[in-house]
Design a protein around this motif. Structure first.
Motif, PDB file in Angstrom:
ATOM      1  N   TRP A   1       0.852  -1.149  -0.182  1.00 15.65           N
ATOM      2  CA  TRP A   1      -0.183  -0.032  -0.032  1.00 15.65           C
ATOM      3  C   TRP A   1       0.917   1.248  -0.071  1.00 15.65           C
ATOM      4  CZ3 TRP A   1      -3.185  -2.194   4.780  1.00 15.65           C
ATOM      5  CH2 TRP A   1      -4.052  -3.280   4.283  1.00 15.65           C
TER       6      TRP A   1
ATOM      7  N   ASP B   1      -4.095   4.562  -3.024  1.00 12.92           N
ATOM      8  CA  ASP B   1      -3.555   3.484  -4.245  1.00 12.92           C
ATOM      9  C   ASP B   1      -4.450   2.491  -4.304  1.00 12.92           C
ATOM     10  OD1 ASP B   1      -0.317   3.090  -4.390  1.00 12.92           O
ATOM     11  OD2 ASP B   1      -1.213   1.067  -4.268  1.00 12.92           O
TER      12      ASP B   1
ATOM     13  N   THR C   1      -3.743  -0.473  -4.939  1.00 16.33           N
ATOM     14  CA  THR C   1      -3.593  -1.881  -4.343  1.00 16.33           C
ATOM     15  C   THR C   1      -4.216  -1.728  -2.978  1.00 16.33           C
ATOM     16  OG1 THR C   1      -1.654  -1.000  -3.180  1.00 16.33           O
ATOM     17  CG2 THR C   1      -1.141  -2.002  -5.106  1.00 16.33           C
ATOM     18  N   LEU C   2      -4.901  -0.546  -2.456  1.00 13.59           N
ATOM     19  CA  LEU C   2      -5.463  -0.724  -1.133  1.00 13.59           C
ATOM     20  C   LEU C   2      -7.012  -0.738  -1.376  1.00 13.59           C
ATOM     21  CD1 LEU C   2      -5.677  -0.055   1.971  1.00 13.59           C
ATOM     22  CD2 LEU C   2      -5.435   2.124   1.494  1.00 13.59           C
ATOM     23  N   PRO C   3      -7.773  -1.778  -1.093  1.00 11.26           N
ATOM     24  CA  PRO C   3      -9.013  -2.065  -1.213  1.00 11.26           C
ATOM     25  C   PRO C   3      -9.891  -1.326   0.089  1.00 11.26           C
ATOM     26  CG  PRO C   3      -8.123  -3.986  -0.192  1.00 11.26           C
ATOM     27  CD  PRO C   3      -6.863  -3.034  -0.471  1.00 11.26           C
ATOM     28  N   LEU C   4     -10.578  -0.517  -0.279  1.00 10.82           N
ATOM     29  CA  LEU C   4     -11.151   0.221   0.944  1.00 10.82           C
ATOM     30  C   LEU C   4     -12.841   0.586   0.557  1.00 10.82           C
ATOM     31  CD1 LEU C   4     -10.339   1.647   3.413  1.00 10.82           C
ATOM     32  CD2 LEU C   4      -9.967   3.762   2.137  1.00 10.82           C
TER      33      LEU C   4
ATOM     34  N   ALA D   1     -10.161  -9.036  -2.111  1.00 15.13           N
ATOM     35  CA  ALA D   1     -10.405  -8.097  -0.950  1.00 15.13           C
ATOM     36  C   ALA D   1     -11.167  -7.039  -1.176  1.00 15.13           C
ATOM     37  CB  ALA D   1      -9.318  -8.077  -0.253  1.00 15.13           C
ATOM     38  N   ASN D   2     -12.083  -6.825  -0.462  1.00 12.38           N
ATOM     39  CA  ASN D   2     -12.794  -5.322  -0.657  1.00 12.38           C
ATOM     40  C   ASN D   2     -12.502  -4.469   0.687  1.00 12.38           C
ATOM     41  OD1 ASN D   2     -14.220  -6.519   1.304  1.00 12.38           O
ATOM     42  ND2 ASN D   2     -16.315  -6.465   0.178  1.00 12.38           N
ATOM     43  N   THR D   3     -11.900  -4.944   1.629  1.00 13.20           N
ATOM     44  CA  THR D   3     -11.334  -3.957   2.647  1.00 13.20           C
ATOM     45  C   THR D   3      -9.984  -4.471   3.091  1.00 13.20           C
ATOM     46  OG1 THR D   3     -12.122  -5.634   4.670  1.00 13.20           O
ATOM     47  CG2 THR D   3     -13.585  -3.850   3.976  1.00 13.20           C
ATOM     48  N   PRO D   4      -9.313  -3.530   3.849  1.00 15.78           N
ATOM     49  CA  PRO D   4      -7.888  -3.767   3.831  1.00 15.78           C
ATOM     50  C   PRO D   4      -7.619  -4.868   4.821  1.00 15.78           C
ATOM     51  CG  PRO D   4      -8.324  -1.370   4.659  1.00 15.78           C
ATOM     52  CD  PRO D   4      -9.629  -2.195   4.190  1.00 15.78           C
ATOM     53  N   GLU D   5      -8.492  -5.327   5.870  1.00 17.11           N
ATOM     54  CA  GLU D   5      -8.510  -6.420   6.853  1.00 17.11           C
ATOM     55  C   GLU D   5      -8.546  -7.432   6.194  1.00 17.11           C
ATOM     56  OE1 GLU D   5     -10.399  -3.629   7.351  1.00 17.11           O
ATOM     57  OE2 GLU D   5      -9.284  -2.799   8.975  1.00 17.11           O
TER      58      GLU D   5
ATOM     59  N   MET E   1      -7.928  -8.118   2.855  1.00 11.52           N
ATOM     60  CA  MET E   1      -6.841  -8.317   2.336  1.00 11.52           C
ATOM     61  C   MET E   1      -5.636  -8.984   3.059  1.00 11.52           C
ATOM     62  SD  MET E   1      -4.857  -5.721  -0.436  1.00 11.52           S
ATOM     63  CE  MET E   1      -3.205  -5.640  -0.645  1.00 11.52           C
TER      64      MET E   1
ATOM     65  N   GLN F   1     -16.653   0.771  -3.371  1.00 15.69           N
ATOM     66  CA  GLN F   1     -15.292   1.025  -3.214  1.00 15.69           C
ATOM     67  C   GLN F   1     -14.786   2.531  -3.568  1.00 15.69           C
ATOM     68  OE1 GLN F   1     -12.359  -1.254  -2.753  1.00 15.69           O
ATOM     69  NE2 GLN F   1     -13.946  -2.284  -1.681  1.00 15.69           N
TER      70      GLN F   1
ATOM     71  N   ARG G   1      -5.061  -9.170  -3.295  1.00 19.24           N
ATOM     72  CA  ARG G   1      -5.669  -7.784  -3.512  1.00 19.24           C
ATOM     73  C   ARG G   1      -7.001  -8.050  -4.282  1.00 19.24           C
ATOM     74  NH1 ARG G   1      -8.671  -4.675  -4.142  1.00 19.24           N
ATOM     75  NH2 ARG G   1      -8.681  -2.662  -4.826  1.00 19.24           N
TER      76      ARG G   1
END
Lengths: 270, 260
Positions: A32, B78, B80-83, A210-214, A216, B116, A207
């Motif tokens: 990230w 970024d 690469t960051l899923p959010l 995943a849809n959230t950082p946790e 992932m 997202q 990656r």
């Protein structure tokens, strides 16, 4: 239980899984924050730590931890001053590796073992190593767990962190320490040349799912652990070096995940 | 008591003085707009207030326990960051679903909690940033050119939303903007910044002040002034900002009146 640990394969499996579990969530932050080269530099510097530990007759873990910490701190403080980072990191990573290799060559009777430090020697993991690996891994996970929200906020945007009363520089330091710890415990498992792979590949593989950082981080940990166990099995079956085989399997999983993601996107568009 | 007080604030980067001797205080409930050309130190001012920058000299004091809601100029996430939007709202402090839903409603977005962040349009993205800033029930809402990248109707709607939010929360608002015509009318106080405070006061006062006109042109009360700032001057400030009223810095800046 204690009998189980008598088997070198069980110890190897536990060591691999332990390192993978700690490396995966930390690897997510490395991805990230675009710190891939940062991980490389820290890992490569650790061979210097091996040389120092051998010459001063201290534990490898302590030597590696110390040099990794110095390297990681140096790099992260330089990066805050806006140097041309890729060049600087390249210089530091490879010169640390070269100096380490030269330093090791001065030591009597160590030359044969060099491969073990470059590529790991997971099959030679003893009970004491296992304790160090799981202790270190637990410490890393604890650190990430405790600071998770602050780390994420700082990763997202330093100003958002400041406005919420979080100091992004301190969070950077947390990651730096965690990285040095992971390098120190992983050197026995995959060796200095492949530690960065263990950080990056599972995270990158996770990656698309995943849809959230946790999520992932969780998926990356599972992928890392599967790679460690599967790689160990494959290395045993085909009589290949274990550390590289683990990374190969992780890379194959990454390729499959990327391909699957590309196809899925294409199908959604088509 | 004041929410934020700046006393003699100066900020230098390397050899460049970005802000010099800024004195400013923000009172509860007031709307303050900072206007100024590119490179005039607007973002530096805001970043000093949230504590992201250490002043080179002078003093920044915040009321004890001050709750700040900060909407950054832009937020790069970024890939690469899923959010998800929902997860973003819980950073850094976890909030309940109901609270998150409320904040999104207050900021005027539709139901997009599970989307997202990277899939949002520019307008939705800004509103989500606003929603997040509202979550800690801020006493001071700080917006740094929050409508950058939005089209005219989009930014007008966004400022409308800010006004609504402010009326509900009764918080102070400190914002930075290029879009004078949209922003100024709603402000209690306008601060005209160019490395230092050139002039300040009520919108009508500032719009007619010679210092302001020197920076933004005179046509239609400066409402439609297009400011072009040629970046050929150095901010080494060998010329000290002491040349009296007018702020006529001869920076190589040109002002052009669109209305004429």
């Amino acid at each position: 239980m204690m009998d189980l640990l008598d088997s070198f394969l069980v110890r190897a499996a536990l060591a691999g899984v332990g390192v993978a579990l700690a490396a995966a969530p930390l690897g997510c932050f490395v991805v990230w924050r675009r710190m891939a080269y940062f991980g490389d530099a820290t890992a490569h510097a650790s061979i210097l730590g091996v040389a120092l530990a051998l010459s001063f007759d201290t534990s490898i873990f302590a030597g590696v931890l110390a040099t990794s910490l110095v390297m990681a701190t140096t790099v992260s403080s330089l990066s805050n001053r806006g140097y041309a980072m890729d060049t600087l990191l390249g210089v530091m990573a490879h010169s640390a590796l070269a100096f380490g290799l030269v330093a090791v060559s001065f030591l009597q009777g160590v030359r044969i073992d060099l491969m073990a430090y470059l590529f790991g020697d997971i099959l030679a993991v003893g009970r004491a190593d296992l304790a160090v690996i799981w202790g270190g891994a637990a410490l890393v996970l604890l650190l990430l767990w405790a600071r998770w929200s602050a780390l994420l906020t700082a990763t997202l945007n330093p100003d958002l962190a400041y406005a919420a009363g979080i100091d992004p520089k301190r969070e950077q330091m947390v990651l730096t320490v965690a990285l040095a710890l992971v390098v120190a415990v992983a050197i026995k498992v995959v060796g200095v040349l492949l530690i960065a792979a263990l950080l990056l590949i599972p995270a990158a593989t996770a990656r698309p799912f995943a849809n959230t950082p946790e999520r992932m981080a969780l998926i990356a940990a599972i992928i890392g652990a599967l790679s460690a166990l599967g790689g160990l099995q494959l290395a045993f079956t085909f009589d290949t070096p274990t550390g590289p085989t683990i990374v190969c399997l992780a890379a194959v999983l990454f390729a499959a995940s990327s391909l699957g993601d590309t196809l899925r996107r294409a199908a959604m568009r088509g | 008591m004041s929410l934020v007080t700046l006393k003699g604030l100066s900020v230098r980067y390397g050899g460049n003085t970005v802000l010099s001797d800024v004195n400013l205080s923000i009172e509860p409930g007031e709307i303050v707009t900072v206007v100024g050309p590119n490179g005039s130190g607007k973002s530096t001012l805001l970043r000093s207030i949230i504590g992201a920058l250490k002043p080179s000299s002078g003093d920044v004091s915040r009321a004890p326990g001050l709750r700040i809601g900060y909407v950054p100029q832009k937020l790069h996430i970024d890939p690469t960051l899923p959010l998800t939007v929902r997860r973003f709202l819980s950073l850094p402090a976890s909030v309940s679903d109901a609270r998150a839903e409320d904040a999104l409603q207050q900021a005027g977005t539709g139901p997009l909690a599970e989307r997202q962040m990277s899939d949002l349009s520019g307008g939705q993205f800004q509103r989500v940033l606003l929603a997040r800033a509202l979550l800690n029930d801020p006493q001071l809402l700080i917006l740094d050119e929050a409508t950058q990248g939005l089209d005219q109707p989009g930014s007008a709607a966004f400022y409308q939303q800010i006004a609504t939010v402010r009326a509900q929360l009764d918080c102070a608002v400190l914002m930075v903007s290029h879009e004078l015509h949209v922003v100024m009318a709603a402000s209690d106080r306008v601060i005209c910044l160019n490395g230092h405070i050139c002039c300040e006061g009520e919108p009508e006062h500032v719009a007619s002040a010679p210092e302001y006109r020197a920076l933004f042109g005179t046509g239609t009360q400066g409402a439609l002034a297009l400011y072009r700032h040629e970046h050929n001057h150095s901010h080494d400030h060998a010329h000290n900002h002491d040349h009296g009223p007018g702020c006529d810095h001869n920076h190589g800046a040109t002002t052009k009146d669109m209305a004429s």
